[in-house]
Design a protein around this motif. Sequence first.
Motif, PDB file in Angstrom:
ATOM      1  N   SER A 176       4.983   2.362   2.612  1.00  0.00           N
ATOM      2  CA  SER A 176       4.011   2.894   3.186  1.00  0.00           C
ATOM      3  C   SER A 176       2.684   2.807   2.562  1.00  0.00           C
ATOM      4  CB  SER A 176       4.163   4.202   3.623  1.00  0.00           C
ATOM      5  OG  SER A 176       5.306   4.508   4.221  1.00  0.00           O
ATOM      6  N   LYS A 231       3.954  -3.963  -5.740  1.00  0.00           N
ATOM      7  CA  LYS A 231       3.533  -4.626  -4.598  1.00  0.00           C
ATOM      8  C   LYS A 231       2.419  -5.700  -5.234  1.00  0.00           C
ATOM      9  CE  LYS A 231       2.062  -0.750  -2.919  1.00  0.00           C
ATOM     10  NZ  LYS A 231       1.880  -0.089  -4.281  1.00  0.00           N
ATOM     11  N   SER A 247       1.304  -1.947  -9.989  1.00  0.00           N
ATOM     12  CA  SER A 247       2.595  -1.749  -9.137  1.00  0.00           C
ATOM     13  C   SER A 247       3.145  -2.990  -8.668  1.00  0.00           C
ATOM     14  CB  SER A 247       1.900  -0.950  -7.688  1.00  0.00           C
ATOM     15  OG  SER A 247       0.973  -1.954  -6.873  1.00  0.00           O
TER      16      SER A 247
HETATM   17  C1  LIG Z   1       2.251   8.322   4.096  1.00  0.00           C
HETATM   18  C2  LIG Z   1       2.201   7.407   2.679  1.00  0.00           C
HETATM   19  C3  LIG Z   1       1.080   6.843   2.485  1.00  0.00           C
HETATM   20  C4  LIG Z   1       0.830   6.107   1.212  1.00  0.00           C
HETATM   21  N1  LIG Z   1      -0.403   5.245   0.907  1.00  0.00           N
HETATM   22  C5  LIG Z   1      -0.455   4.651  -0.087  1.00  0.00           C
HETATM   23  C6  LIG Z   1      -1.437   3.861  -0.328  1.00  0.00           C
HETATM   24  O1  LIG Z   1      -2.722   3.725   0.231  1.00  0.00           O
HETATM   25  N2  LIG Z   1      -1.701   2.971  -1.552  1.00  0.00           N
HETATM   26  C7  LIG Z   1      -0.524   3.068  -2.513  1.00  0.00           C
HETATM   27  O2  LIG Z   1      -0.605   2.334  -3.289  1.00  0.00           O
HETATM   28  N3  LIG Z   1       0.680   3.624  -2.325  1.00  0.00           N
HETATM   29  C8  LIG Z   1       0.768   4.777  -1.153  1.00  0.00           C
HETATM   30  N4  LIG Z   1       1.785   5.324  -0.856  1.00  0.00           N
HETATM   31  C9  LIG Z   1       3.080   5.079  -1.702  1.00  0.00           C
HETATM   32  C10 LIG Z   1       3.632   3.780  -1.471  1.00  0.00           C
HETATM   33  O3  LIG Z   1       4.698   4.205  -0.475  1.00  0.00           O
HETATM   34  C11 LIG Z   1       4.599   3.526  -2.712  1.00  0.00           C
HETATM   35  O4  LIG Z   1       5.607   4.276  -3.066  1.00  0.00           O
HETATM   36  C12 LIG Z   1       3.858   3.163  -4.134  1.00  0.00           C
HETATM   37  O5  LIG Z   1       2.549   2.350  -3.783  1.00  0.00           O
HETATM   38  C13 LIG Z   1       4.610   2.065  -5.051  1.00  0.00           C
HETATM   39  O6  LIG Z   1       4.860   0.944  -4.316  1.00  0.00           O
HETATM   40  P1  LIG Z   1       5.484  -0.414  -4.890  1.00  0.00           P
HETATM   41  O7  LIG Z   1       6.308   0.209  -6.034  1.00  0.00           O
HETATM   42  O8  LIG Z   1       6.175  -1.073  -3.681  1.00  0.00           O
HETATM   43  O9  LIG Z   1       4.267  -1.095  -5.186  1.00  0.00           O
HETATM   44  C14 LIG Z   1       2.042   5.950   0.453  1.00  0.00           C
HETATM   45  C15 LIG Z   1       3.331   6.622   0.753  1.00  0.00           C
HETATM   46  C16 LIG Z   1       3.254   7.249   1.747  1.00  0.00           C
HETATM   47  C17 LIG Z   1       4.618   8.043   1.889  1.00  0.00           C
END
Ligand SMILES: Cc1cc2nc3c(=O)[nH]c(=O)nc-3n(C[C@H](O)[C@H](O)[C@H](O)COP(=O)(O)O)c2cc1C
Length: 191
Positions: free
Chosen positions: A43, A64, A62
Motif C-alpha cells: 500500500s 520498491k 526501500s
Molecule cells: C495505508 C498505508 C499507507 C502507506 N503509505 C505509504 C507511502 O505512501 N509510502 C511508503 O513508502 N510506504 C507506505 N506504506 C508502507 C508500505 O506499504 C510498505 O510497507 C513500505 O513502503 C515498504 O515497502 P517495500 O519494502 O515494498 O518498498 C503504507 C502502508 C499502509 C498500510
Amino acid sequence: MIETVPDEVWQLLQDWLPDNDDPDRPVMTLATVDGSGTPDARSVLLSEYDRAGLYLHTDAASRKVAQLDAHADVALVLRWPEALRQLVVRGVAEPADRLETDRAYAARSPYLRQLAWVNTPAVAQLPPDERRAAWADFAAIHPVLDPPATWVGFLVRPTSLTFWTGDPDSVSHRREHRLTASGWTRTELPG
Ligand SMILES: Cc1cc2nc3c(=O)[nH]c(=O)nc-3n(C[C@H](O)[C@H](O)[C@H](O)COP(=O)(O)O)c2cc1C
C-alpha cells in the motif's frame, strides 16, 4: 511529445479522486516486479495527480525503489470511495521532479514527515519501547523538518486506466481507456 490523459479521462479522474489539497488521501496498492520477474505489492498513498499521471512517495532505500529501478512497469489499484468503485492503472514509473516531491513532503502530516526520517532498518531492530524513545528523542531535537535525502517521488504515467463501477441493482461495469500507437481508445467491458 509527452503523453497526457485525454479530456474524458481527466474529467473522470477529477470526479473520482479527492482534490490534491484534501488531507484525506486515497490508499493505492502498488504492484511491481523485481529484477528476476517476481511480483510484489504494497500500500502507498496517492500523493497527488495531474494530467501526466499519479504520484507516490517513498524511501529511496526501500525495496520498491530497487524494483522500480530494475523494472519501471507498474500497476496501481485504488478503491476510492471504498464501495462500488475501483480504479486500476497500469503505467510506467519515472522519478517525479524535485518541486513536486518537496510539495508532497510539505503536505504530509507531521507524523508522516517524521516517519520519513525515523523509519530506518536500525530503528526497526529495536524493541518497541526503544523505538518509541527513538521517536520521541528525534521529535524533541527536530521540531521542524525538511525532507530527508531519502525522500523520493515517482510519477506513474498511465498506459491504461480502468474505471470499475458496481451497481447493487444491475451488473458491474468497466470502462477501459488504453494508450495505443494511434492514441487513446475507450472500451466498455463487463465488470
Ligand atoms: C495505508 C498505508 C499507507 C502507506 N503509505 C505509504 C507511502 O505512501 N509510502 C511508503 O513508502 N510506504 C507506505 N506504506 C508502507 C508500505 O506499504 C510498505 O510497507 C513500505 O513502503 C515498504 O515497502 P517495500 O519494502 O515494498 O518498498 C503504507 C502502508 C499502509 C498500510
